[in-house]
Design an enzyme around this catalytic site. Structure first.
Site, PDB file in Angstrom:
ATOM      1  N   VAL A  31       1.820   5.219   1.960  1.00 31.33           N
ATOM      2  CA  VAL A  31       1.888   5.943   3.228  1.00 31.33           C
ATOM      3  C   VAL A  31       1.791   7.440   2.944  1.00 31.33           C
ATOM      4  O   VAL A  31       2.444   7.950   2.030  1.00 31.33           O
ATOM      5  CB  VAL A  31       3.191   5.631   3.989  1.00 31.33           C
TER       6      VAL A  31
ATOM      7  N   ASP B 170      12.061  -7.723   7.313  1.00 30.78           N
ATOM      8  CA  ASP B 170      12.254  -6.799   6.184  1.00 30.78           C
ATOM      9  C   ASP B 170      13.083  -5.592   6.617  1.00 30.78           C
ATOM     10  O   ASP B 170      12.784  -4.450   6.260  1.00 30.78           O
ATOM     11  CB  ASP B 170      10.902  -6.348   5.640  1.00 30.78           C
TER      12      ASP B 170
ATOM     13  N   GLY C 292       0.815  -1.204   0.000  1.00 30.98           N
ATOM     14  CA  GLY C 292       0.000   0.000   0.000  1.00 30.98           C
ATOM     15  C   GLY C 292       0.847   1.251   0.000  1.00 30.98           C
ATOM     16  O   GLY C 292       2.041   1.219  -0.305  1.00 30.98           O
TER      17      GLY C 292
END
Length: 301
Positions: free
Chosen positions: A21, A128, A19
């Site tokens: 931010v 990550d 997505g």
């Protein structure tokens, strides 16, 4: 300005696989970052997991993580409102490399953050860790973006009970395909189901990158990635104890006496050791002895 659930969007801060931010403000003009997940069940489930992880770190002294402010679900789209933390390490590195004093401070904070994740009731693997998921805010390095995180007990074979181990034997159960390749730990590349220290490996790669300004292991091909790792920090053939035959055949070969060797491509110089890479980029001629020893302890298979 677009408004979502009482938050006015100011501008876009970044985007990723899951997505986007945005910088936003509430009715009191307080500034936050809002992460808007993509629509669809896969992304919605990922967003729910990230909220769960952020709640977990909120339950401890979360100095090293973003503070969760709000979250909601509108039409199967997850929104996560967090503390606004501008400028990640990737942006900072675009202007200057870091000296050893700064790197020591960053390493201290990141190790403390990872330690806190490991000491949770259900330890979390971030999975990550890279420059754009680390932000320096008010002098403290913070770990952001838990979109790829998972609980250690879900995948690490050292924490499995007998039922999971039996399941793994018959169904070739594997850990998720985690981490960006430049920061991916060898035990992940070798599909060993040993994930507990994957974040520590990523940290070692990051510290070297902050000093040199260059990605330490910058290959998209996993075989070349492993060869580069072995050149830099030394071969560790003992890892085959944890590797299944299918993976062994990809990376290793046996001689007529049954001795196992790593398959080299000879596309890169075997002399590209960690010490050489760091000394070549030692612009301020600092004493790197302790830094090299420290990074070698981290970059251990």
């Amino acid at each position: 300005m677009k408004e979502i659930n009482g938050y006015k969007i100011i501008n876009k801060l970044g985007e990723g696989v899951y997505g986007n931010v945005y910088k936003c403000k509430d009715i009191h003009n307080n500034i936050y970052a809002i992460k808007i997940y993509n629509s669809g069940d896969f992304y919605t489930n990922s967003g729910k997991k990230e909220i769960e992880f952020l709640k977990n770190v909120d339950s401890i002294d979360n100095k090293y993580f973003p503070k969760l402010h709000d979250y909601f679900n509108i039409d199967n789209t997850i929104y996560i409102v967090q503390e606004y933390l501008p400028r990640n390490l990737e942006l900072k590195l675009a202007y200057n490399t870091f000296n050893l004093t700064s790197i020591q401070s960053i390493a201290h904070d990141l190790l403390n953050g990872l330690c806190k994740l490991n000491k949770l009731v259900r330890p979390i693997v971030h999975a990550d860790l890279k420059l754009d998921n680390i932000i320096i805010h008010n002098g403290t390095a913070k770990i952001i973006d838990f979109g790829n995180a998972f609980y250690l007990d879900e995948y690490d074979s050292t924490r499995w009970g007998y039922i999971k181990k039996i399941y793994s034997y018959f169904f070739n159960y594997e850990a998720p395909y985690i981490q960006s390749i430049p920061y991916r730990a060898p035990e992940i590349i070798f599909r060993t189901n040993l994930v507990k220290k994957a974040d520590i490996w990523s940290l070692g790669c990051i510290l070297v990158e902050l000093f040199t300004g260059q990605i330490l292991f910058n290959y998209t091909n996993e075989k070349e990635q492993i060869e580069s790792i072995f050149n830099a920090v030394g071969e560790d053939i003992s890892v085959v104890e944890y590797v299944n035959d299918k993976v062994i055949n990809l990376f290793f070969e046996k001689d007529e006496d049954g001795k196992i060797y790593f398959k080299k491509s000879y596309k890169m110089s075997p002399n590209r050791t960690l010490e050489l890479l760091l000394n070549e980029n030692n612009k301020d001629r600092e004493d790197l002895t302790e830094f090299v020893d420290f990074v070698k302890c981290i970059l251990t298979i």
